[in-house]
Write an enzyme that holds these catalytic residues in place. Structure first.
Site, PDB file in Angstrom:
ATOM      1  N   CYS A  99      -6.420  -3.205   7.446  1.00  0.00           N
ATOM      2  CA  CYS A  99      -7.462  -2.934   7.096  1.00  0.00           C
ATOM      3  C   CYS A  99      -8.873  -2.942   6.411  1.00  0.00           C
ATOM      4  CB  CYS A  99      -6.861  -1.167   6.779  1.00  0.00           C
ATOM      5  SG  CYS A  99      -6.649  -1.293   4.623  1.00  0.00           S
ATOM      6  N   CYS A 141       0.619  -1.641   0.232  1.00  0.00           N
ATOM      7  CA  CYS A 141      -0.169  -0.187  -0.180  1.00  0.00           C
ATOM      8  C   CYS A 141       1.280   1.087   0.164  1.00  0.00           C
ATOM      9  CB  CYS A 141      -0.608   0.212   1.468  1.00  0.00           C
ATOM     10  SG  CYS A 141      -2.192   0.744   1.131  1.00  0.00           S
TER      11      CYS A 141
END
Length: 396
Positions: free
Chosen positions: A208, A112
């Site tokens: 997440c 990410c």
């Protein structure tokens, strides 16, 4: 130079702050605003957050976007929400699932940072005319000749350098990390002082985009083959039972293997090609040498210029452990790291991050993803022999 090592007065310096909705990035925005910088807050919507919108400890969920917006209103700064959901799925979620199918243990936070936050968001910051992109990561950067270098933060308990090893030199030069010299308690105290509603907000936990922390559900949905049943095999060749998908196992795992045994058994290898989970004694996990792929070298000079006998430095293969003595070698395009003290439970797909030393001011030399590891001679021989055997059904 101003406090961010940028030319010009703060009021003439635009900084985009990556705001996750948590206390750390909120304090970064507050500190820079207080110093007089032209601050712009940006929050990324990264995934279908319906299942995680109100989950405690989630990251980048709907509640986080609302929190970032409220903090921006309190500080009096503009705030934008960018929809990066499709990009995040292709760059992070899909490779995460594919890595598990291959029997690896991936680290999506690295991907990410590497492909979304420090690539796409950085490009967006430049489009907004920003002189730098600031984040709430606990890591330090500082001048190193004509460029900048990364260093471990003051708060060792919050050290996030492990997840930032893939940051390129060009990205490091543009990024700023205002919290590198602060501790978490100090950050929360500043948030209280500023009257930010997120001052006591719980830190994000786990992955997440995984509701309730059950990553196996996400992988099974995206890659059904990872849930195919197969053999649980002892490293000596004995078939001990069956499993319901290698996605439910990780290297080094002891609990929840699903078989009864008179000896403590650990997952020592995941054979994705044969849908086989290999278990064995703890000593079969011991590793002293690993090979890296996708190496990001942040040391001085090219990687190929390191001494023929190797470069002594420090390395860590888990985010929660301190750096340990190691030797880096680069021979014929192959990068390897010898771990002086050895490590147990090293899995392909994890990161090996390199440092100048083991202190809090250590410089980050980059790192790579673990391609494979070398066990002891006996364990290597047994795994090689086992790999030649076809999968089989255990006797009733």
């Amino acid at each position: 130079m101003n406090s961010l090592d940028l030319p010009g007065r703060p009021e003439n310096t635009r900084i985009v702050v990556a705001m996750s909705g948590g206390v750390d990035s909120s304090v970064v925005a507050g500190l820079l605003k207080r110093e007089g910088y032209d601050v712009v807050g940006v929050t990324l919507q990264l995934y279908d957050h319906g299942a995680a919108t109100h989950r405690a400890g989630s990251c980048c969920a709907g509640q986080d976007i609302d929190d970032a917006r409220r903090v921006s209103e309190t500080l009096g700064i503009p705030h934008y929400v960018l929809d990066y959901e499709e990009r995040f799925r292709k760059a992070v979620i899909d490779p995460f699932a594919e890595s598990y199918v291959a029997g690896e243990t991936p680290i999506p936070c690295v991907s990410c940072n590497q492909t979304v936050k420090f690539a796409d968001l950085l490009a967006t910051a430049k489009e907004l005319g920003a002189d730098a992109l600031a984040t709430g990561h606990y890591i330090r950067s500082g001048a190193n000749g004509a460029h900048r270098a990364l260093y471990r933060p003051v708060d060792a308990d919050r050290d996030q350098s492990y997840f930032l090893f893939a940051t390129t030199q060009a990205q490091i030069d543009y990024l700023r990390f205002p919290l590198g010299g602060l501790s978490k308690p100090q950050v929360r105290a500043i948030a209280e002082e500023m009257g930010l509603t997120v001052a006591a907000k719980q830190d994000s936990q786990d992955i997440c985009f995984v509701p309730q922390g059950k990553y196996s559900d996400i992988i099974a949905k995206l890659k059904p083959a990872a849930a195919n049943p197969g053999d649980i095999v002892h490293i000596d060749g004995r078939v001990l039972g069956r499993h319901e998908g290698i996605l439910r196992y990780t290297i080094g795992q002891r609990r929840g293997i699903g078989i009864a045994s008179g000896e403590p058994l650990y997952v020592v290898h995941l054979d994705a090609e044969r849908a086989r989970v290999v278990v064995g004694p703890r000593e079969a996990l011991e590793t002293h040498k690993i090979y890296l792929r996708n190496m990001n070298w942040l040391g001085d000079g090219p990687l190929g210029d390191i001494p023929e006998g190797g470069l002594e430095l420090f390395a860590k293969v888990r985010s929660t452990r301190p750096p340990r003595p190691a030797v880096l070698r680069y021979v014929a395009g192959v990068t390897s790291v010898e771990l002086a003290d050895g490590e147990s439970g090293i899995a392909p797909g994890q990161a090996c991050v390199l440092y100048s030393d083991d202190g809090n001011e250590a410089r980050v030399f980059g790192g790579g993803f673990i391609e494979r590891s070398e066990r002891g001679a006996e364990a290597e021989a047994m795994l090689t022999k086992l790999a030649a055997r076809p999968a089989q059904i255990p006797a009733e």
